[in-house]
Write an enzyme that holds these catalytic residues in place. Sequence first.
Site, PDB file in Angstrom:
ATOM      1  N   GLU A 110      54.922 -34.840  16.947  1.00  0.00           N
ATOM      2  CA  GLU A 110      53.844 -33.885  16.722  1.00  0.00           C
ATOM      3  C   GLU A 110      54.223 -32.432  16.984  1.00  0.00           C
ATOM      4  O   GLU A 110      53.667 -31.534  16.356  1.00  0.00           O
ATOM      5  CB  GLU A 110      52.639 -34.259  17.601  1.00  0.00           C
ATOM      6  CG  GLU A 110      51.995 -35.584  17.241  1.00  0.00           C
ATOM      7  CD  GLU A 110      51.424 -35.588  15.843  1.00  0.00           C
ATOM      8  OE1 GLU A 110      50.831 -34.568  15.438  1.00  0.00           O
ATOM      9  OE2 GLU A 110      51.580 -36.598  15.132  1.00  0.00           O
ATOM     10  N   SER A 376       7.263 -73.915   1.774  1.00  0.00           N
ATOM     11  CA  SER A 376       6.541 -74.883   2.598  1.00  0.00           C
ATOM     12  C   SER A 376       6.959 -74.877   4.061  1.00  0.00           C
ATOM     13  O   SER A 376       6.308 -75.519   4.893  1.00  0.00           O
ATOM     14  CB  SER A 376       6.729 -76.290   2.033  1.00  0.00           C
ATOM     15  OG  SER A 376       6.005 -76.424   0.825  1.00  0.00           O
TER      16      SER A 376
END
Length: 674
Positions: A110, A376
């Site tokens: 980095e 049902s």
Amino acid sequence: MSDHYQDEDQLPEDDAPPSHDAGRARRRRPLWLRLASFAITAGFIAAALLVFVTIPKLQRDIEAGPASALALTVLDADGNEIGSRGGSTAPIVPLAELPPYLVKAFLATEDRRFYSHFGIDLHGVARAMWANLRSGGFVEGGSTITQQLAKNLYLDSDRTLWRKAQEALIALWLESNYTKDEILTLYLNRVYMGAGNYGIDAAAHYYFGKSARDVSLPEAAVLAGLPKAPSRFAPTNDLALAQARAAVVLDRLVDTGDLTPAEAAEARAHPAVVAARDKRDGPQYFVDWVAGEVRQLLPEASGRLTVHTTLNPKRQRAAEEAIAAALKNDGGGRHVGQGAAIALAPNGAILAMIGGKSYLESQFNRATQAERQPGSAFKAVVYLAALEQGMTPFSEIEDSPVALGEWAPQNSNAKFAGTVTLADALARSINTVAVKLAERVGVKAIANTAARLGISSPIQSNLSIALGSSEVTLLELTSAYSTFATDGRRAIPFGVTEIVSLDGETLYKNTPASVRVTDETYAHQMTYMLRRVVTSGTGLRADPGDRAAAGKTGTSQDNRDAWFVGYTANETVGVWFGNDDNSATKGAAGGNFAALAWRNYMKASQKGVPPSPLPGADDAMPVAREQQRTPIKGFLSQLADLFSAAPRLEEDSNLSSGPRRDAGGLQTGGGRPK
């Protein structure tokens, strides 16, 4: 004298008043000059705001530590991690406690000149500009670790000149107020590392199951490769790509002299692998639901929390396998695309939850969010309301034609059985009897009964609710049935047993409780009738065989929904099948599809569990067999207009192997999210 007078009358050149020409000249200043002046002024104002507003807030944020966003680690009933939600952080790990190769890997990748620049790497900026010019686009940023920290602490990720200017100014402030080691420590403990993890320690725990203090060189290389593209290089997403990125990091360590070629080759030969974790996506529906529950239980909670839950690994796996088997090959050629399941313990604990065929394909939870017509399966609510008004399982009623305006619900065989008992009518799922019972007890009473049983979805104000026209969720209906198994007491479904903070403090602990919603006698009578649904009625295929079970089938119009909800003495389980677009299945019904999946689950779930008595399942009813022979008749004519536009309805088929229908003409709901 005249000349002298003239000389005295003239003023010095420097003191002469401005002419009109000079004013016009000022007004004609170039546009660029005026814009430049405005930009300089705005720059001074922005710098002042940065110094007096941004910097103090930034300092407070740094002193406060990492952001305390809510992060959840969810455990099943055995203590195994089944998922996490939210951003995950960990306590700050000092630089001195980290392996040197981990720190050097980040620096090599980095910001190689981190310890030599003043927060802005001019060499890196020039390199990035040249790379961007050659590519014709933005391919390299040239940001230092200090600038990345500035972005992580305060800024967004926009790639604008203004954002870069802010980043540079904050970086300079950081460099002037903190040492290099302090800046690097802040960065390593704040940087986003993919999969919701912030900081190297949280990432090390998530990816490798260990602290950042203990990672190996290959693991350190993987971690150092993440900040460039955290989601892309996350080893849980693509391990091969993460290992390739780690190889690049190792090459850079060789370039900087921090590794020998032999050491790098050894690390490549033994690449990092992620910690073993459960690859099944089935529990993730439950994890999502639990995350929502935690936010309701602790709305102000923040930080990392561990959530202990009720999910039973054995039952969860049994549910996943039962639903997957039913859905295999398009539901055995029946055009069934989705399924869901809920299993509840007698105290309301959620033992298993399946929200759909695949969580990766769809995160919509069909067990808790989808409202569908139960057909049902809703008749149990109607029958309970009838029992509460004085009828018994042996009360007699006429199975005869019913007509209200243009609405004339039919039985599946287009025949009528004449005088039947309530128990027989429920077992055979006779539609005309359900409608007559609804007319007798009243729609309002049925709605009230549903509410007491835990059904919070709106119940329509017409008699078609007797055949399941009102949409409910699977969780609601399953919870309602659990009342029959627990002597008329209803326990509110729950999945969270305990919530613990990172420092071990218990923030929430569940105490299961139940409330009586119907008399124990009525609950046992319902079990008596629902038991006969399984032993000799429409639910015959659900019978597990080795223990008493009770339940009810349900099928909506054109076989769009197939349900079975039932229970043993140990648990109550509901299953649903259908399609998200509400399209019709090819004959999938409660009795021939859902019932089979329910039985398969129950047999796997109860394997090795001794059978327990189910109160009410046998013939020893707590009431005398005093038959009520008074026929049910005398419908209110003023109700006819409520059903004049309603289409025909059909019942569950009794024992036929073909398609079964129990709501042949109701308008369907389409599975709206609840």
